[in-house]
Design a protein around this motif. Structure first.
Motif, PDB file in Angstrom:
ATOM      1  N   THR A  35      -0.653   0.703   6.341  1.00 21.37           N
ATOM      2  CA  THR A  35      -1.829   0.851   5.482  1.00 21.37           C
ATOM      3  C   THR A  35      -2.535   2.164   5.772  1.00 21.37           C
ATOM      4  O   THR A  35      -2.986   2.857   4.861  1.00 21.37           O
ATOM      5  N   GLN A  41      -8.078  10.190   8.465  1.00 21.60           N
ATOM      6  CA  GLN A  41      -8.129   8.776   8.110  1.00 21.60           C
ATOM      7  C   GLN A  41      -8.594   7.919   9.288  1.00 21.60           C
ATOM      8  O   GLN A  41      -9.344   6.981   9.121  1.00 21.60           O
ATOM      9  N   ASP A  48      -2.105  10.737  10.115  1.00 18.34           N
ATOM     10  CA  ASP A  48      -2.567   9.366   9.925  1.00 18.34           C
ATOM     11  C   ASP A  48      -3.558   8.956  11.004  1.00 18.34           C
ATOM     12  O   ASP A  48      -4.421   8.107  10.776  1.00 18.34           O
ATOM     13  N   GLY A  89      -3.042   8.553   0.075  1.00 17.53           N
ATOM     14  CA  GLY A  89      -3.889   8.389  -1.095  1.00 17.53           C
ATOM     15  C   GLY A  89      -5.062   9.348  -1.104  1.00 17.53           C
ATOM     16  O   GLY A  89      -5.417   9.905  -2.144  1.00 17.53           O
ATOM     17  N   LEU A  90      -5.673   9.551   0.066  1.00 18.83           N
ATOM     18  CA  LEU A  90      -6.789  10.492   0.166  1.00 18.83           C
ATOM     19  C   LEU A  90      -6.327  11.912  -0.149  1.00 18.83           C
ATOM     20  O   LEU A  90      -7.012  12.662  -0.854  1.00 18.83           O
ATOM     21  N   HIS A 125       0.834  -1.203   0.000  1.00 19.14           N
ATOM     22  CA  HIS A 125       0.000   0.000   0.000  1.00 19.14           C
ATOM     23  C   HIS A 125       0.871   1.256   0.000  1.00 19.14           C
ATOM     24  O   HIS A 125       0.574   2.234  -0.703  1.00 19.14           O
ATOM     25  N   LEU A 159      -3.199   5.036   3.077  1.00 16.27           N
ATOM     26  CA  LEU A 159      -4.543   5.512   2.754  1.00 16.27           C
ATOM     27  C   LEU A 159      -4.651   7.013   2.940  1.00 16.27           C
ATOM     28  O   LEU A 159      -5.291   7.709   2.149  1.00 16.27           O
ATOM     29  N   ASN A 160      -4.034   7.524   3.994  1.00 12.78           N
ATOM     30  CA  ASN A 160      -4.063   8.967   4.225  1.00 12.78           C
ATOM     31  C   ASN A 160      -3.383   9.704   3.088  1.00 12.78           C
ATOM     32  O   ASN A 160      -3.887  10.724   2.590  1.00 12.78           O
TER      33      ASN A 160
END
Length: 435
Positions: free
Chosen positions: A248, A162, A136, A255-256, A14, A252-253
């Protein structure tokens, strides 16, 4: 207490995807320099995120009202007075951070922020929002039943953060029964926002207590002592989250943030391209309008106008990064012109009549007629330019409605009388020194 194991490796894939996405955004050479300049701050934030991922760092931010004990909570986790605390409101005036070396060899950073209800709160709430988008994990701190203001802020943070943990601080002020009641109330009021297991208690800076000491002879001595901080439940919950979701969660953070940046980038590019395209169209409108007005040969000026419109379409195609050939420009112009003739037959008939009248008019009447002729040409080029711009903005597509619907929508959106008046005034201002 045993320090947890390092972050799991199953988040490496990720992180790699997030890292590649950030690098692609940072290195995209297709972004026009004016757009990069307008988004300089966002690009800097992208670089910070990329550096964070490459170094394996995790950021944990704390939010809450003034004086709920945010700074004290971070100090208790760190085991040191790293952040300033004070009984005065508004002690924390800017975001600050410190490395939490107790976990994962110092790869975790704790970030303090100003209170959400500070004076000049709009700027500081924006600061809090910015920190949340780059964090995060967020610890939202309260010191009692959550207020409507806090609940609103919690929803706002939830929209950009996130991962969230709700901390009920200053539990030393409550009896066991009151503490349980508060926890139950918090679970009910934050249902759908915070998972029950993510609501924890803490006493970051317990108040002094009077302690009675009794010596061997039974003599009593009164003294004051500060109990040690109690952040055990919070520390363990954070460690559990980092252990299970750490990499992860960071990916994700990132990615956002990259997704939000991409949307902003697209909007900025569209805005700048539209502004440049609008200037191009208006310049061609004026150039064509003056050229048509000055051409004394009836009907022949219409042929020159076609060449002007085709050149404008070529110019617009380059603005939108979709260059086309002269043949393609001619075909596109023919498509647009066909719809204009169909939808504006009367106007184009007037255009031809004005062209014929211009050849036999003298003096002031020539100027007036030429101005009218040029204004119609100006208006026609404006519609062509708007239609072509829409075609390129949609990736060389007319959309579901086709060219007829697109041109009709443009015509319906324009104030024809106002545009013709503007065109006539601009053209006459250019013509008067020449006639």
């Amino acid at each position: 207490m045993t320090v947890p194991e390092p972050l799991p490796v199953n988040g490496d894939a990720h992180l790699a995807l997030a890292r590649d996405s950030l690098r692609e955004l940072l290195d995209d050479k297709r972004v026009p320099p004016p757009v990069r300049a307008a988004l300089a701050e966002e690009y800097q934030q992208l670089q910070v995120l990329l550096d964070k991922i490459e170094h394996g760092h995790v950021h944990i931010a704390v939010f809450g009202r003034v004086s709920v004990g945010k700074s004290a909570l971070l100090n208790a986790l760190l085991g040191a007075m790293r952040f300033s605390t004070s009984p005065l409101h508004g002690e924390t005036t800017r975001a600050d951070h410190a490395r939490w070396q107790e976990y994962d060899a110092g790869g975790v950073f704790l970030i303090d922020t100003p209170g959400i209800n500070e004076v000049a709160g709009e700027a500081r709430e924006q600061l809090a929002h910015d920190v949340a988008t780059r964090s995060d994990l967020v610890m939202f701190v309260v010191d009692g039943d959550i207020t409507d203001t806090e609940l609103k802020a919690l929803r706002q943070v939830k929209g950009v953060a996130q991962r969230l943990v709700l901390v009920l601080n200053k539990i030393d002020r409550y009896t066991r029964a009151d503490r349980e009641l508060l926890l139950q109330t918090l679970r009910e009021r934050t249902e759908g926002l915070i998972q029950p297991q993510d609501i924890v208690i803490a006493a970051a800076q317990p108040t002094e207590r009077i302690v009675i000491l009794v010596d061997a002879d039974g003599n009593e001595t009164e003294t004051r002592r500060c109990p040690p901080a109690d952040v055990t439940a919070l520390r363990e919950r954070i460690w559990d989250i980092l252990k299970a979701e750490g990499k992860t969660m960071a990916a994700l953070n990132a990615g956002l943030f990259a997704g939000r940046f991409s949307d902003r980038l697209s909007r900025e590019i569209i805005t700048i391209r539209h502004d440049v395209a609008d200037k191009i169209v208006r310049n061609y409108c004026l150039g064509k309008g003056v050229a048509v007005a000055l051409n004394p040969i009836p009907v022949a000026d219409i042929l020159a106008a076609v060449a002007t419109d085709a050149a404008m379409i070529l110019h617009l195609s380059r603005v939108y990064g979709l260059p086309i050939s002269r043949t393609e420009a001619g075909s596109l112009l023919k498509t647009i012109f066909t719809q204009l003739v169909f939808l504006m037959g009367t106007v184009w008939g007037m255009n031809l009549v004005a062209s014929a009248l211009k050849g036999i008019s003298l003096g002031l009447s020539t100027v007036v007629t030429a101005g009218a002729q040029g204004a119609v040409a100006w208006y026609g080029t404006y519609v062509v330019g708007r239609a072509a711009e829409q075609y390129f903005a949609q990736g060389k597509s007319w959309g579901e409605g086709g060219p007829k619907r697109a041109v009709q929508d443009i015509l319906d959106s324009l104030d024809r009388e106002s545009l013709l008046a503007q065109a006539r005034d601009d053209i006459l201002a250019r013509l008067k020194p020449l006639l």
